[in-house]
Design an enzyme around this catalytic site. Sequence first.
Site, PDB file in Angstrom:
ATOM      1  N   TYR A   1       7.561  -5.947  -6.640  1.00  0.00           N
ATOM      2  CA  TYR A   1       6.854  -7.185  -6.308  1.00  0.00           C
ATOM      3  C   TYR A   1       7.718  -8.408  -6.613  1.00  0.00           C
ATOM      4  O   TYR A   1       8.178  -8.595  -7.746  1.00  0.00           O
ATOM      5  CB  TYR A   1       5.557  -7.251  -7.110  1.00  0.00           C
ATOM      6  CG  TYR A   1       4.635  -8.366  -6.720  1.00  0.00           C
ATOM      7  CD1 TYR A   1       3.921  -8.314  -5.529  1.00  0.00           C
ATOM      8  CD2 TYR A   1       4.464  -9.469  -7.541  1.00  0.00           C
ATOM      9  CE1 TYR A   1       3.062  -9.344  -5.165  1.00  0.00           C
ATOM     10  CE2 TYR A   1       3.600 -10.507  -7.194  1.00  0.00           C
ATOM     11  CZ  TYR A   1       2.911 -10.429  -6.006  1.00  0.00           C
ATOM     12  OH  TYR A   1       2.062 -11.451  -5.649  1.00  0.00           O
TER      13      TYR A   1
ATOM     14  N   ASP B   1      -2.908  -8.574  -4.372  1.00  0.00           N
ATOM     15  CA  ASP B   1      -1.740  -8.655  -5.239  1.00  0.00           C
ATOM     16  C   ASP B   1      -2.152  -8.855  -6.695  1.00  0.00           C
ATOM     17  O   ASP B   1      -3.099  -9.578  -6.995  1.00  0.00           O
ATOM     18  CB  ASP B   1      -0.833  -9.801  -4.805  1.00  0.00           C
ATOM     19  CG  ASP B   1      -0.144  -9.507  -3.480  1.00  0.00           C
ATOM     20  OD1 ASP B   1      -0.265  -8.368  -2.988  1.00  0.00           O
ATOM     21  OD2 ASP B   1       0.505 -10.410  -2.931  1.00  0.00           O
TER      22      ASP B   1
ATOM     23  N   GLU C   1      -4.268  -7.303   0.129  1.00  0.00           N
ATOM     24  CA  GLU C   1      -4.059  -8.720   0.465  1.00  0.00           C
ATOM     25  C   GLU C   1      -3.387  -8.881   1.811  1.00  0.00           C
ATOM     26  O   GLU C   1      -3.625  -9.847   2.522  1.00  0.00           O
ATOM     27  CB  GLU C   1      -3.216  -9.391  -0.623  1.00  0.00           C
ATOM     28  CG  GLU C   1      -3.095 -10.895  -0.468  1.00  0.00           C
ATOM     29  CD  GLU C   1      -2.502 -11.552  -1.706  1.00  0.00           C
ATOM     30  OE1 GLU C   1      -1.685 -12.465  -1.540  1.00  0.00           O
ATOM     31  OE2 GLU C   1      -2.860 -11.154  -2.833  1.00  0.00           O
TER      32      GLU C   1
END
Length: 879
Positions: free
Chosen positions: A369, A150, A54
């Site tokens: 994340y 992601d 991404e």
Amino acid sequence: MSKISDNDFDENAVHGQVETSSDDVATARRTKRRPRVGLRTLKSKIHKALVIAEKPSVAKDIARVLRATRKQDEALFNDEYVITSALGHLVELPMPEEMGSQFKRWTLANLPIIPEKFQLKPNERTKDRLHSLKKWMANREIVEIINACDAGREGELIFTYIYEICKCKKPFRRLWMTSMTTEGINSAFENLRTPEIMLPLQEAARCRSEADWLVGINGTRAITVRTAARKSVASVGRVQTPTLAMVVERERSIRNFESIPYWRILGKFAVKNGEYDSVLQLDERSHDTLGGYRDRISRKEKAESILENLRQVNLGTVTEKKKRTKQSPPRLYDLTTLQREANTRFHYSAASTLKIAQALYDQHKLITYPRTDSKALPEDYAPVCERTLQAMGEEYSPFVAKITQEYGIHPSDKKIFNNAEISDHFAIIPTPQIAGKLNEEESRIYDMIVRRFIAIFFPQAEYDVTSRTTKVDGYTFTCEGKVLAEVGWLAVYDKKQEDSKQKETLPAIEDGDGDPPQAKVVSVEVCEEQTRPPAHYTEATLLSAMETAGRLVDDEDLALAMKDKGIGTPATRAQIIDNLIGTGYMERSDQRDRAILVTAKAERLIDFLNVAGIEILKNPSMTGEWEFKLREIEHGRFSRTAFMEEVTKLTKFITEKIKNFSETDAHNCQESCIYSPLDGKPLLESFRAYHTADRALTIAKVIGGKELNPEEVIELIRTGRIGPFEDFRSRAGKPFKASIVIEAGRTKLEFDGMSAEALERIRQALTESDSSQILCDCPMGCGGKVYVTDQGYLCENLQNQACTFRMSRMLLGHELTIDEFSSLIQQGKTPLIDNFISNRTGRYFSAYVSFGKEGRIEFEFPPRPVKKKVDAAVVKDEE
């Protein structure tokens, strides 16, 4: 690589140098083998898998793990993989005006806009990156695509749209990464997911995108046409509008709040070991309490009567209870909690905190994340936690030693390790990566995450709480003392037992105080206080309200769907707040509390939703219903087709309600307390104005971003003019000064010889200028500076109307240069200019530009050349 045209997004647009047979491609599609890092999985070196991340930083991490070091066309590659990336959303749904010329004009007639099939368009800002990805996907060496965007609904959408707009037909699989460590990336490659597994998530992602488009586009166009006449876009959305409604409701609660006085009786008592303060508590059955608070006396007479009785008594009887209370460590961070705490501690906006956390994840690899809504870790993550603790910096080593030597890590602790509380991602924790150089903001956020992670493995903190009651002549006073007995997890935050031995402690009771213990009444007094309105939202409290908005939903299933989600997602809440501020619905206070305030534009929107019968747009129940069904789609229990049919039906309902709304309908008007000067009857109050029945007089409620209160409207009717006011707002959100006058039965703004539009253009031009564009002092002597701008040569005091000097750069077809203007200021006139064009004749002429009376611009013409007399005889000879 050369660029591809917009129409060139087809499968065979670009060919690699080496051809691949159809049998090879078929074999690649049939294979189910999972590629292992470091091992060749394709038959030949020319057969590669294209990995699309991404963001570029993630692509670099993947390339590092795969040892792909060669570079070409924004990609890293080796014999097996080509690793490249998007830049977020490269592809988007088109706006209506891009779908057909019939949608360029905003009218009610062409609503609702419901495409039979949604098309896709490249994002103009990142078009080059999409072209690069297209070429790689079409390259014949590439036989498989790996989606490394992601892990989540939006990441799935980003890849899906890229794959679709490029019309790629090659097989693909999903790389699902929740950690950017080498171990996390390796694990993801060993567990690649098939398209069949990801299809439900993909469909949910499409539904979310298309549904938001349908409701947002149609609602925004319809409401804008009906309420703002396109002067100001009235944007709505199923997430931003409920958020705005909460802030508007809070603002009105504060505005309409009426403080109520109450009285408290404070006592100071003394025992052998010292003095302590206590508060009178009325009997819970007393009718003299306010709002159910036993320490609030509703009547002054009652408080004074009690005080008079107490002043006759010198001693009170003391009893107390002691108990040990425990406080567990706070749970691990999800994004919203991190944003909320960073706003409270450091005044960081939600968007800033997300940006910092994203840098810690992408660039520094120091945290997992961050765009997560979970506060738990996977149940098999205890070994990773152990390795992470060992990698912590020296400043954290004493706490790590406590965990490893005394407390341990317990995989059975469901407050930490719980698969049931994990959706796409787990909680934000540090990675085993050693921290390098960080800036101040990154260090603060990283330290917050590390300490929260360490503290979760520490034992509870324990307090000794003493509740003391002092009875004086039948009246009860209470107070509480609190002493930190076991520091527990608070040690990670440098808390010690000594920290609590200040105002929280009570002087101990001893034998010398008697049996039962007695306390001397040192003083008793009545304190008058006022109830307070609710506080304005700050960014921290608004994030909390968005997170828990599910509590406003009555339906249990919908509330469950919104549990720990509320309005929006952790990844989008910051953007929602910024969008509401950017579109002029909200603003941040300049005060230290950084309160979130709403504008008149916001209140008008919420009012319109109410009167038009489309309250559903501001109700979190719609978000709850959508979130519930999207999750059902993700799990294969609800169909994409059924969901979109429901959204289409809702879109038609909303647009029809707006189309059929009429301010002139009797049920949309009511009599006001303001009387008409024309017929003496009460003015009718509608959504946007006060007006007479025949509309001969109409007074808008909101003018120039300022909302008129009834008192101001009454004064305007009486005198025909009010102001000037300084709290008007331009379309750009900037304040300006003007008066309101009534002219021909309508209200309008009046400036000192300058229209609102002209004033706004000047203010915008000066705002965009900088100090390097200052030319000179103002020739009008106002003390301001003259700037050169796109609007011309302007005095800075124009924006507050303290000066009138402005001069266009274009004079009769000639652009006045800075040198010419400087000469005008310094010498009183410009050099001779030869290319002026007469407005009357259209011919060129020459002139000087000078200042005349009162600073007016004038033209000075050079003297005409004297014509020489010609001898007639000479003429005749020449003929």
